[in-house]
Design a protein around this motif. Structure first.
Motif, PDB file in Angstrom:
ATOM      1  N   THR A   1       0.841  -1.212   0.000  1.00  0.00           N
ATOM      2  CA  THR A   1       0.000   0.000   0.000  1.00  0.00           C
ATOM      3  C   THR A   1       0.866   1.248   0.000  1.00  0.00           C
ATOM      4  O   THR A   1       2.027   1.221   0.384  1.00  0.00           O
ATOM      5  CB  THR A   1      -0.919   0.048   1.233  1.00  0.00           C
TER       6      THR A   1
ATOM      7  N   SER B   1      -0.038   5.462   1.069  1.00  0.00           N
ATOM      8  CA  SER B   1      -1.065   6.401   1.546  1.00  0.00           C
ATOM      9  C   SER B   1      -0.569   7.828   1.438  1.00  0.00           C
ATOM     10  O   SER B   1       0.622   8.111   1.615  1.00  0.00           O
ATOM     11  CB  SER B   1      -1.433   6.088   3.003  1.00  0.00           C
TER      12      SER B   1
ATOM     13  N   THR C   1      -5.640   5.976   0.424  1.00  0.00           N
ATOM     14  CA  THR C   1      -4.773   4.802   0.418  1.00  0.00           C
ATOM     15  C   THR C   1      -4.997   4.003  -0.847  1.00  0.00           C
ATOM     16  O   THR C   1      -6.152   3.735  -1.229  1.00  0.00           O
ATOM     17  CB  THR C   1      -5.044   3.912   1.650  1.00  0.00           C
TER      18      THR C   1
ATOM     19  N   GLY D   1      -4.137   0.406  -2.535  1.00  0.00           N
ATOM     20  CA  GLY D   1      -3.635  -0.930  -2.271  1.00  0.00           C
ATOM     21  C   GLY D   1      -3.430  -1.694  -3.561  1.00  0.00           C
ATOM     22  O   GLY D   1      -4.328  -1.751  -4.404  1.00  0.00           O
TER      23      GLY D   1
ATOM     24  N   ALA E   1       4.098  -2.383  -5.751  1.00  0.00           N
ATOM     25  CA  ALA E   1       3.768  -1.327  -4.801  1.00  0.00           C
ATOM     26  C   ALA E   1       4.997  -0.463  -4.501  1.00  0.00           C
ATOM     27  O   ALA E   1       4.898   0.762  -4.391  1.00  0.00           O
ATOM     28  CB  ALA E   1       3.206  -1.915  -3.522  1.00  0.00           C
TER      29      ALA E   1
END
Length: 527
Positions: A199, A201, A244, A246, A298
Motif C-alpha cells: 500500500t 497512503s 490509500t 492498495g 507497490a
C-alpha cells in the motif's frame, strides 16, 4: 434801439449753418477714424443698439477659445495615454508569444522568456509613469507624483526614510514558495506519504485548503482514482483526509492511477501514473514498473508517486505561488492603505500564516514595498478622476489609474514569468515552464480579453474622437459668432471711403458758400 443778438435778423441762419458745418466735420472725423482703424466705433457705446449683441457674442467667443485650449491639453493627454496603454498591450502580447514559442524548445527558451518578461515589466512600468508635462496620467486625481515605483524597487525592495527594510516581490515570492512546498526533504506541498508492503497512503497537511477556507498552503487532496480498481484499490478516510492505494493484484500494462490535488487558490491540478511492463526507473515521474509481485509493484508505485509529487510541487505549486503573490502584490496601494499580503511565521504554531502588514507591524511581520502611489478606487470610477470641459454642456473623462484590474493582471503575469521560471536548468524544466505558462497566460490575456487594457485604450481613443468633433463644432460656432461681431464692430472700407468722399464734397461746397456769403454786403448785393 437795442438788439438781442441771438434773435437778431439772420442770427438763426448763421447758427444753423455753424451747427451743420460742425456736424459734417464730426462725421468727417468719424469716417476718417473708421477708415484708419477699420472699426465702426472706438468704444461699445458708439455701437448703439448693436453693442448688446456684440458683447454677448464676444463672451461666447471667449468661452469657445477657452474650450479650444482645454481640448488641446486633453488631446495631448489622450494621445499619450493611448500610446502608453498600447505599450502595455504590446509587451503583454510579446511576452505571451515568447512563452508559447518556448513550449517547442523549453531548454533553450526558458531564459529567453524570463529575460523578455523582465525587460517588458520595466517597459510597462515606465509607460505607466507617463506625464503630459504637468500631471502624471495614471495616478487618478493624484497627478502630482509618479504613480508607480521603479522595477528595481518592486523586485528587489528598498529602505524607507526611517531605515526600515522593505522587501521586494522577489523575496515575497521566495517566502511563499517555501511556505507552500513545506518542509524538506519531501517539499511536496505538505503531503505525507506513508508506504506499506502493498500500500501507499497520502495524507493532507495541516494547512490544506478546504471548501471556502482561506490562508491555505500546499496541496489538498481532492481525489485519487484508478482505471482498474480491482488491482489498484483506492479508499479514503479521516480528517485531515487520507487516500490509500492498495496493490491487491498485479495491474495490467496501461492501467492508470490519477491523483487530483487542490491548490491554495481553489484551482486544482492532476497527474497520472501509468503501469508499464518495462524496468523500474528510480527517477520516473509518470510511470511505474509492474514488478514480479504485488509488493514489488507497490514499491515501484511508491517511488514514482514520491517523484511525481515532488515534480508537481516544484513546477505547478511553485508557479501557482508566484502567480498568487504577484496578484496580491499588485493589488496593494498606498492610497487604499493596503500592503501586499505575505507569509510570516505564526508565533503560536511555528508554522506559516498570512497577514497584511500595517505601518506598525509586530516584530515577526516584515514590511514590503507598495508599488502604487496614486489614487485608488473602483475601476468604474477611473475615467471620471480627470474630467475636461470641452463645450458649454460637453465634458470628456480621461482619468486612468495604473492599478486598474486589467493592468494589475498584466503586471502580475509579467512578474510570474520573470520570477516563476527557474534561473538555471532543472530536471523538471519542461514541467516547470509549462506550469508558468498555465499561470501567466490568463493574466497576460487581460491585455486584450474580457475587461482588458485594450478597453481602456479604446476609452482614450473614443474620447479623442469626441474631442475632435467638439473642436470642429466649436470652431464653426466661433466663426459664426465672429461674423456677427464683425458685422457690428467692423466698418466696410468701401462703404466708408464712398461716404467719406461724398462728405468731403459736401463739406467743401458748404465752406465755399459760407465764404462767399461772408463777403456779401448791401452794395455788392444791389450791384
Amino acid at each position: 434801439m437795442t438788439t438781442i443778438t441771438p434773435f437778431a435778423a439772420g442770427s438763426y441762419a448763421t447758427n444753423r449753418t455753424i451747427t451743420q458745418l460742425t456736424s459734417l466735420k464730426s462725421q468727417l472725423n468719424d469716417l476718417s477714424g473708421q477708415l484708419t482703424s477699420g472699426l465702426t466705433a472706438q468704444s461699445y457705446g458708439g455701437l448703439g443698439t448693436g453693442r448688446t449683441t456684440a458683447l454677448s457674442a464676444q463672451a461666447s467667443i471667449s468661452a469657445l477659445t477657452g474650450y479650444g485650449a482645454v481640448i488641446d491639453t486633453a488631446q495631448t493627454r489622450a494621445k499619450l495615454g493611448t500610446t502608453s496603454l498600447s505599450e502595455v498591450v504590446t509587451v503583454a502580447t510579446d511576452t505571451n508569444t515568447t512563452l508559447q514559442n518556448g513550449l517547442q524548445s523549453t531548454s533553450s527558451n526558458m531564459q529567453a522568456a524570463k529575460s523578455t518578461a523582465l525587460n517588458n515589466l520595466n517597459a510597462a512600468l515606465d509607460a505607466l509613469n507617463q506625464s503630459d508635462g504637468s500631471v502624471y496620467l495614471f495616478g487618478g486625481t493624484k497627478g502630482s507624483v509618479a504613480p508607480v515605483v521603479d522595477a528595481n524597487t518592486i523586485l528587489n525592495g528598498t529602505t524607507d526614510s526611517s531605515g526600515n527594510k522593505l522587501d521586494g516581490l522577489t523575496t515575497l515570492v521566495s517566502d511563499q514558495v517555501t511556505a507552500d512546498l513545506g518542509p524538506a526533504p519531501a517539499s511536496n506541498g505538505w503531503l505525507t506519504q506513508t508506504n506499506g508492503t502493498t500500500t501507499v497512503s497520502l495524507t493532507e497537511g495541516p494547512y490544506a485548503r478546504r471548501t471556502g477556507a482561506a490562508g491555505a498552503f500546499g496541496y489538498s487532496l481532492s481525489n485519487i482514482t484508478a482505471s482498474n480498481p480491482t488491482s489498484l484499490a483506492v479508499t479514503s478516510s479521516g480528517s485531515p483526509v487520507t487516500y490509500t492505494v492498495g496493490v491487491n493484484a498485479q495491474p495490467n500494462a496501461g492501467d492508470t492511477l490519477t491523483v487530483t490535488l487542490g491548490l491554495p487558490d481553489g484551482t486544482s491540478t492532476a497527474f497520472t501514473l501509468t503501469a508499464s511492463a518495462g524496468s523500474a526507473d528510480p527517477t520516473a515521474t509518470s510511470s511505474f514498473a509492474i514488478g514480479s509481485t504485488p509488493a514489488q509493484t507497490a514499491t515501484n508505485l511508491q517511488t514514482t508517486l514520491k517523484n511525481a509529487l515532488a515534480n508537481s510541487a516544484g513546477s505547478t505549486l511553485t508557479a501557482n505561488a508566484a502567480a498568487r503573490v504577484s496578484k496580491d502584490f499588485f493589488a496593494a496601494s498606498t492610497d487604499a492603505g493596503t500592503t501586499p499580503r505575505r507569509v510570516y511565521t505564526d508565533p503560536a504554531t511555528g508554522g506559516p500564516t498570512y497577514t497584511y502588514p500595517t505601518t506598525t507591524p509586530a516584530t515577526t511581520v516584515k514590511q514590503s514595498v507598495v508599488w502604487y502611489k496614486g489614487e485608488s478606487g473602483p475601476d468604474t470610477t477611473a475615467r471620471a478622476s480627470q474630467t475636461y470641459q470641452v463645450g458649454s454642456s460637453a465634458t470628456i473623462q480621461l482619468g486612468a489609474r495604473a492599478n486598474e484590474t486589467p493592468i494589475q493582471n498584466v503586471l502580475a503575469g509579467l512578474a510570474t514569468v520573470a520570477l516563476g521560471i527557474p534561473s538555471g536548468s532543472t530536471a523538471n524544466a519542461s514541467d516547470a515552464y509549462q506550469a508558468v505558462v498555465n499561470e501567466a497566460t490568463p493574466l497576460l490575456a487581460s491585455a486584450k480579453s474580457g475587461h482588458s487594457v485594450q478597453d481602456i485604450t479604446t476609452d482614450f481613443s473614443l474620447a479623442s474622437a469626441r474631442m475632435s468633433s467638439a473642436a470642429t463644432a466649436n470652431t464653426a460656432q466661433q466663426n459664426t459668432l465672429q461674423n456677427t461681431v464683425d458685422g457690428i464692430e467692423q466698418a466696410s472700407t468701401e462703404e466708408v471711403a464712398t461716404r467719406l468722399m461724398d462728405l468731403q464734397t459736401r463739406l467743401q461746397a458748404s465752406y465755399q458758400i459760407t465764404a462767399s456769403l461772408s463777403k456779401l454786403s448791401l452794395v455788392n448785393y444791389i450791384t
